[in-house]
Design an enzyme around this catalytic site. Structure first.
Site, PDB file in Angstrom:
ATOM      1  CE1 TYR A 173      35.116  46.407  41.611  1.00 18.19           C
ATOM      2  CE2 TYR A 173      36.034  48.751  41.617  1.00 18.19           C
ATOM      3  CZ  TYR A 173      35.787  47.240  41.491  1.00 18.19           C
ATOM      4  OH  TYR A 173      37.158  46.640  40.758  1.00 18.19           O
ATOM      5  CE  LYS A 209      38.708  45.414  45.919  1.00 19.72           C
ATOM      6  NZ  LYS A 209      37.718  44.745  45.666  1.00 19.72           N
ATOM      7  CE1 TYR A 224      36.291  46.079  37.543  1.00 20.02           C
ATOM      8  CE2 TYR A 224      38.213  47.010  35.549  1.00 20.02           C
ATOM      9  CZ  TYR A 224      37.642  46.901  37.130  1.00 20.02           C
ATOM     10  OH  TYR A 224      38.589  47.222  38.367  1.00 20.02           O
TER      11      TYR A 224
END
Length: 343
Positions: free
Chosen positions: A287, A48, A261
């Site tokens: 992830y 990010k 998720y």
């Protein structure tokens, strides 16, 4: 390529590109390399950072005093947006969506860091909430108080944020050239879409021809590929790349997603243990653990046959392992020995 947009610099070095020698040998497939974007700047590191360099620069250009964003209970993006706000002297308000997990303010991992970094407001909403609408509500509240908010897209997953990985693609190409290696494939986690889209755009626009494969961490294949491609089309325009990037350039696998998720599978845990015990590399269960499980599975299926060098983009997320310590340790530690014996 035109990359003249305002940008903040949160990482004053190039992240390492390393050969995972033990893993490559154990898998008996191509050479697996890792791009260590878990070491990027801002608190705790992760992908990010590259997106926020462009997004926060835009916020500052618009005169914002508060960043507003959203994510799941253990959101890396929320943690790093908050860290960027701290660095820039801005306030930050978070919308936390309870996707498959309940929010507990006493949790470790990113939840602990939300509090340590001093989020001005943490608003918790149930799974399925229209978080875009919620961020607009927070923005209106700020306006009423005479303040100026800036909504940072979830995960930094828009065409402006994607520029971070258009840049990232150029960095990877330069590194590979300096190391004297030719990369045949890039594998990345694919979630909010900005990282995946930026890589596709950057490598395609560079003329490198290196394919990018995403391992889905939230959506099914068709929905994720459409989401990523929509960002690619807009990112292409931002860099003034006039050639159409084909839809086929965006490819995802959802076989390693599991139930949903932030719900790890057995293969996710196996990948986490394997990388820790062979390369000393930490993966997270949301992830990178799923992505490495995908790489291992694809090697075993012969997906990379004929390809010599495959690059895994390590997008960070390390604080999440500290919110899942007991679950990770419950899983079998003998996987590494079993894999060695089976080869």
């Amino acid at each position: 390529m035109n990359l003249t947009y305002p940008r903040r610099v949160y990482t004053e070095f190039v992240t390492p590109l390393q050969h995972l020698k033990k893993l490559s040998s154990m898998l008996g497939g191509p050479n697996i390399f890792v791009k260590r974007d878990d070491l990027l700047g801002l608190t705790g590191g992760g992908n990010k950072t590259r997106k926020l360099e462009f997004l926060v620069a835009d916020a500052l250009k618009q005169g914002a005093d508060t960043l507003i964003t959203t994510g799941g209970v253990q959101s890396n993006h929320c943690r790093m947006t908050l860290a960027a706000a701290v660095k820039e002297g801005l306030k930050c308000r978070l919308i936390i969506e309870e996707r498959n997990h309940k929010y507990n303010p006493q949790d470790n991992g990113n939840v602990f860091l939300f509090n340590l970094l001093g989020a001005e407001q943490i608003k918790v909403v149930p799974d399925g909430t229209d978080v875009a609408k919620e961020m607009e509500i927070v923005n209106e509240e700020l306006k009423k108080d005479g303040r100026k908010g800036y909504i940072v897209a979830e995960g930094g997953g828009n065409d402006l944020g994607a520029l971070g990985y258009v840049n990232g693609a150029q960095e990877i190409l330069k590194q590979a050239s300096e190391m004297g290696i030719s990369l045949d494939h890039i594998v990345t986690p694919s979630g909010s879409g900005g990282t995946h889209a930026g890589l596709v755009t950057g490598f395609y626009a560079s003329g490198s021809g290196i394919p990018v494969t995403g391992i889905n961490v939230r959506r099914k294949k068709a929905a994720q590929e459409e989401k990523v491609y929509n960002i690619v089309k807009l990112a292409r325009q931002r860099i003034d790349f006039n050639e159409e990037i084909p839809r086929e350039a965006v490819k995802c696998f959802d076989e390693y997603l599991g139930p949903g998720y932030a719900i790890p599978t057995d293969k996710t845990f196996e990948a986490i243990h394997l990388l820790a015990q062979t390369e000393g590399l930490l993966l997270d269960p949301v992830y990178t653990g799923k992505t490495m499980a995908g790489i291992i599975g694809l090697v075993e299926k012969g997906y990379f046959e004929g390809q010599k060098n495959v690059l895994f983009l390590h997008t960070g997320g390390t604080p999440c392992i500290y919110a899942n310590t007991s679950t990770i340790l419950e899983h079998n530690h003998s996987y590494v020995e079993t894999l060695v014996e089976s080869r």
